[in-house]
Design an enzyme around this catalytic site. Structure first.
Site, short mmCIF file in Angstrom:
data_model
loop_
_atom_site.label_atom_id
_atom_site.label_comp_id
_atom_site.label_asym_id
_atom_site.label_seq_id
_atom_site.Cartn_x
_atom_site.Cartn_y
_atom_site.Cartn_z
N SER A 576 0.59 -1.26 -0.02
CA SER A 576 -0.16 0.13 0.07
C SER A 576 0.99 1.08 -0.16
O SER A 576 1.59 1.51 -0.96
CB SER A 576 -0.87 -0.20 1.21
N ASP A 662 -9.93 -3.54 -5.63
CA ASP A 662 -9.37 -2.57 -4.67
C ASP A 662 -9.45 -1.19 -5.07
O ASP A 662 -9.41 -0.51 -6.04
CB ASP A 662 -7.72 -2.57 -4.78
N HIS A 697 -8.39 -4.64 -1.32
CA HIS A 697 -7.15 -4.18 -0.86
C HIS A 697 -6.40 -5.03 0.17
O HIS A 697 -5.00 -5.07 0.26
CB HIS A 697 -7.38 -2.90 0.05
#
Length: 726
Positions: A576, A662, A697
């Site tokens: 991320s 995501d 995600h």
């Protein structure tokens, strides 16, 4: 801003086979798209990969997946071996320690072969019974409140958002996401009868809260940019339209709904990255109006907790206001009567060396969570022994022997609990759930994370080392290894460095498959994280963001110079915002690593933060800066954003992991980055993209699927570090 799409320069080139039979990457077509801001024009040739409704984009992702499989297929046996190792260490059929809430003990079970947990409860045998049922295969009076395995049947992905049981224990509200986009459908279950109501609310954000009378549920929804912006009240079984109880129009702020621990007040929290405000409502008046408890002040954050002292109601405010011209960056705590919230007096003063993170109130205790020296800590004030209002002197620290550890409150839903539960763990010790008698200091071990197969923490070592950054700043590193491993050794360097998030000590059974093969694991606590307080965070964000990247590079150089590893044995990993770190490091110092693993990487950062229509963009401006309206921020971000700074240089092997659904970091970012790397890298090392086509995600759902994915990643790391050769 002007965006001028040009004519495509051709179609996607199909996969080709090299003469030796090795796969070469699919070549993405180039569709030059001009993006102009502040007089600067950038030509983006792969922006067309943004549209996941375009079959050509899907075909490209699937071609990349086949290419990755061709380059990693030989890892299959090792991956299976690691999967079996992880599985063999985990007690697959297990039960959590029950927590009391109202007239029930609540707990969860896992069963061998099942992907998801099963939520259960059993009745409390008496009003004064605070001894939980024993952990075992059967519990008298057990009833299943929710079996996620049944709910997930027939789906490729399953995730729970809200999961809340009413105060009387009669009702359950839960939110289900079957795509991975973190948008949940709320459903309501009568726990007395097992009946599912016809009430169903699609498109909600995470979280839901019951009113005390169990007649209403409060929940948030999102706007077009997927920002939680509105709180609604749903009247159970009424068949009427839901009532909008709060809306936040400012796009920098998101909203959430919760309660004080006492359950006396409902709280709507409104926050940006640097500013917050709380609205409260007496829980006995669920159809009333929420009111602000303290006005919103730009740059000031605060949180509120309710406590009772000598029969009087008070609010405790954790805040970082400006006092006497000084910003209380690491937060302080004030206390004020509920009848006059503005009449505050200090409870815990600001300390530049101590970051206050939370204050939890119970009927008999106040618990302060903070970090000092980079280590999470707890201090407790026993209100039963306090004469009048508590002071800082009334707080006593809960101490542990280890040098590196984590401690936090855990499983204390009841306001009037006679004892406190605390979670404790380290990098090498399995997590423990302890029960603390505050009056005597006695600790009772309720459960230690089971690690099967004869694991002995004495075989491993954890230590704190300090790298020196280019500007002289000391950067802490946590080093975990088997005691019999000495350098230079294969090494994995992990980093994040954003949002004031901390990489605190925690045990991982999966990590043992790496440590037992001689790999040293190092966590780099770089600026932008929160390990050393708010100052550490502030010096790794906005126009100081590059400190995050250079700290990581300097940590890598330290590990090489001090003999821990060599560039041919070191792999870097981050996900991320940590994936942004990986992309920046790949551009800055590719020669230091023999592999870079980037999970759902935020590598097209400037392009994303320039587009306010994308999910979360406007709320992120306080973290990264606003390049849309500020030329200085634009130039600064352009100088480090990974995608735009890929150049013709020899990159190490790179594995990028993305998820099609995501919504936090769009799959587009990894897809574009990999296309550019594959085009420009001058080395023969493969750059690989693996996209989960049914996930969000957090990657795949289900514990066995997660173990399979972890096994694949660990196998790739072991290969790149040289710990395992083929």
């Amino acid at each position: 801003m002007s965006v001028t799409p040009a004519t495509p320069e051709g179609k996607t080139v199909p996969e080709k086979q090299a003469p030796e039979g090795k796969s070469v990457p699919p070549v993405a077509k180039k569709v030059p798209t001009e993006r102009t801001h502040h007089g600067d024009t950038f030509v983006d040739e792969y922006e067309w990969l943004r549209d996941k409704q375009n079959q050509e984009v899907i075909d490209y992702l699937e071609a990349q997946n086949r290419h990755t499989e061709a380059h990693t297929g030989h890892l299959g046996d090792l991956s299976k071996q690691i999967f079996n190792e992880i599985k063999s260490r985990v007690k697959e059929t297990d039960m959590s320690v029950p927590s009391r809430r109202g007239s029930y003990w609540y707990y969860s079970r896992t069963q061998a072969g099942k992907q998801y947990g099963i939520s259960c409860r059993c009745p409390v045998s008496g009003d004064d019974d605070w001894t939980p049922p024993k952990i075992g295969d059967s519990v008298p009076g057990e009833e299943i409140t929710f079996d996620a395995n049944i709910e997930a049947q027939g789906t490729d992905f399953f995730s729970l958002g809200a999961f809340s049981i009413s105060e009387d224990g009669d009702w359950l509200v839960y939110g289900v996401d079957n795509v991975g986009d973190e948008r949940y459908t709320l459903r309501f279950k009568n726990l007395r009868t097992g009946e599912l109501l016809d009430d169903e609310i699609p498109g909600t954000a995470g979280g839901a809260v019951w009113s005390l009378d169990a007649r209403h549920v409060f929940y948030p929804t999102v706007d077009d940019a997927w920002r939680p912006d509105t709180v609604w009240r749903h009247d159970i079984g009424a068949g009427t339209d839901d009532v909008k109880v709060f809306h936040e129009p400012d796009e920098r702020y998101g909203v959430g709904i919760g309660t004080t621990h006492s359950d006396k007040y409902l709280i709507i929290g409104v926050s940006s990255k640097i500013t917050s405000e709380a609205y409260i409502l007496d829980s006995t008046d669920p159809t009333g109006e929420f009111r602000s408890i303290a006005p919103r002040v730009e740059g000031v954050e605060y949180g509120v907790e309710h406590l009772i002292v000598d029969g009087e109601d008070y609010f405790a405010f954790m805040h970082n206001e400006i006092r006497d011209g000084v910003k209380l960056e690491n937060f302080a705590v004030d206390i004020a009567p509920v009848t006059d919230p503005a009449a505050r007096r200090p409870l815990i003063e600001h300390d530049p060396g101590v970051r206050i993170e939370d204050l939890d109130a119970f009927s008999d205790y106040l618990v302060l969570s903070y970090r000092s020296g980079g280590i999470p800590q707890l201090s407790i004030a026993d209100l039963r022994t306090v004469d009048g209002l508590p002071t800082a002197r009334d707080f006593v620290q809960v101490e542990f022997d280890q040098g590196l550890y984590s401690v936090a409150l855990a499983g204390n839903p009841e306001w009037a609990t006679p004892r406190l539960r605390i979670a404790y763990g380290s990098f090498i010790e399995p997590s423990e759930l302890l029960e603390l008698d505050v009056a005597t200091g006695e600790r009772t071990l309720l459960k230690r994370q089971p690690v099967l197969g004869g694991y002995d923490p004495a075989d491993y070592a954890q230590s704190r080392e300090w790298a020196t950054a280019a500007d002289g700043t000391k950067v802490p590193l946590s080093v975990i290894r088997r005691k019999d491993v000495t350098g230079p050794a294969p090494l994995l360097l992990y980093g994040y460095g954003s949002y004031e998030s901390s990489l605190d000590p925690a045990f991982s059974a999966a990590r043992l498959s790496m440590l037992d093969r001689g790999v040293v694991m190092v966590f780099a606590h770089i600026r932008g994280g929160g390990e050393l307080g708010r100052y550490w965070y502030e010096n790794g964000k906005t126009l100081s963001k590059k400190n995050t990247f250079t700290d990581f590079v300097d940590a890598a150089r330290y590990l090489i110079d001090s003999g821990w590893t060599t560039p041919d044995q070191m792999v870097a990993e981050g996900g991320s915002a940590g994936g942004l770190l990986m992309g920046a490091v790949a551009n800055l110092a590719p020669e230091l690593f023999h592999g870079i693993l980037a999970s759902v990487p935020f590598v097209d950062a400037l392009n994303s933060i320039l587009d306010p229509s994308l999910p979360l963009t406007v709320t992120e401006w306080d973290e990264w800066g606003d390049p849309l309206h500020n030329a200085e921020v634009y130039e600064y971000m352009k100088s480090y954003t990974p995608y735009e700074n890929v150049t013709a240089q020899p990159y190490p092997p790179i594995l990028a992991l993305a998820s099609l659904h995501d919504t936090r970091v769009l799959f587009t970012e990894a897809a574009k980055w990999v296309a550019r790397l594959q085009e420009l890298s001058t080395s023969e090392h493969p750059v690989l993209l693996k996209t989960e086509m049914s996930a969000g995600h957090g990657g795949v759902s289900g514990r066995y699927k997660k173990w399979e994915e972890a096994s694949f990643e660990l196998a790739w790391i072991l290969q790149q570090t040289g710990a395992v050769t083929f």
